[in-house]
Design an enzyme around this catalytic site. Structure first.
Site, short mmCIF file in Angstrom:
data_model
loop_
_atom_site.label_atom_id
_atom_site.label_comp_id
_atom_site.label_asym_id
_atom_site.label_seq_id
_atom_site.Cartn_x
_atom_site.Cartn_y
_atom_site.Cartn_z
N ASP A 11 -8.81 -0.57 -7.38
CA ASP A 11 -7.49 -1.15 -7.13
C ASP A 11 -7.39 -1.28 -5.62
OD1 ASP A 11 -4.82 -1.99 -7.21
OD2 ASP A 11 -4.08 0.07 -7.18
N GLU A 71 -9.17 -5.11 -9.58
CA GLU A 71 -7.88 -5.73 -9.87
C GLU A 71 -7.66 -6.88 -8.91
OE1 GLU A 71 -3.24 -4.48 -9.65
OE2 GLU A 71 -4.55 -3.12 -10.76
N ASP A 144 -2.38 5.11 -7.76
CA ASP A 144 -3.32 4.06 -7.38
C ASP A 144 -4.72 4.33 -7.93
OD1 ASP A 144 -1.76 2.33 -5.17
OD2 ASP A 144 -1.23 4.44 -4.97
#
Length: 184
Positions: A11, A71, A144
């Site tokens: 991410d 992502e 996260d």
């Protein structure tokens, strides 16, 4: 003999880069690790990009993932934030490409849908689902790292399916799939 594979999920972010690793043995997932790279204390945006690149290369060299799931940036209203996020994603991708690890991008909604069945799920809902799936004892303070883990799990669930997501196996594949973006 069952096939084994390691998937690194990322991410990307310029404040916190979250990542998670899973091992696939046959059709089963096994949790390896999740963590985050804290970048808040650095003011220099280029230093942050360098640290993202170096940490991603370090993860690749230490864990030898077979594939990377990342992502994709979501489209927001703040152009500067989008630009910074895109750069963070780009250097993480460049790190993977430099080690010739195939990369697949997933939209945030697709990741949430794969994990919870709801493309509009909250970070907390995704984290709780992953906690149950992978038998994690507790959740991290920042989610996260769970988002990075979610990208890896999403990739596992989407293997063997027709991909709508972009996938690159190296620099030449990236250039070929993005010929319209090359300035002549």
């Amino acid at each position: 003999m069952s096939e084994e594979k390691i998937i690194l999920g990322i991410d990307p972010g310029t404040t916190i880069m979250g990542f998670g690793l899973i091992k696939i043995i046959g059709k089963k997932m096994q949790f390896i690790q999740l963590n985050e790279l804290q970048l808040k204390k650095y003011d220099d945006h280029y230093l942050k990009l360098k640290l993202i690149f170096e940490r991603t290369v370090e993860l690749i060299d230490n864990y030898h993932p077979d594939e990377i799931a990342i992502e994709a940036p979501f489209f927001g209203k703040n152009v500067q934030s989008m630009l910074k996020l895109g750069r963070a994603q780009g250097v993480a991708m460049a790190a993977g490409l430099s080690r010739e690890v195939p990369i697949t991008e997933y939209a945030p909604k697709k990741i949430k849908m794969a994990i919870t069945g709801n493309g509009n799920a909250s970070k907390e809902q995704v984290a709780k689902m992953l906690q149950g799936m992978l038998g994690l004892k507790e959740l991290p303070k920042n989610l996260d790292s769970m988002d990075g883990l979610a990208a890896a799990v999403c990739h596992f669930y989407n293997q063997g399916r027709v991909q709508v997501s972009k996938s690159y196996t190296g620099w030449s594949a990236f250039v070929k799939q993005n010929e319209g973006r090359v300035k002549k």
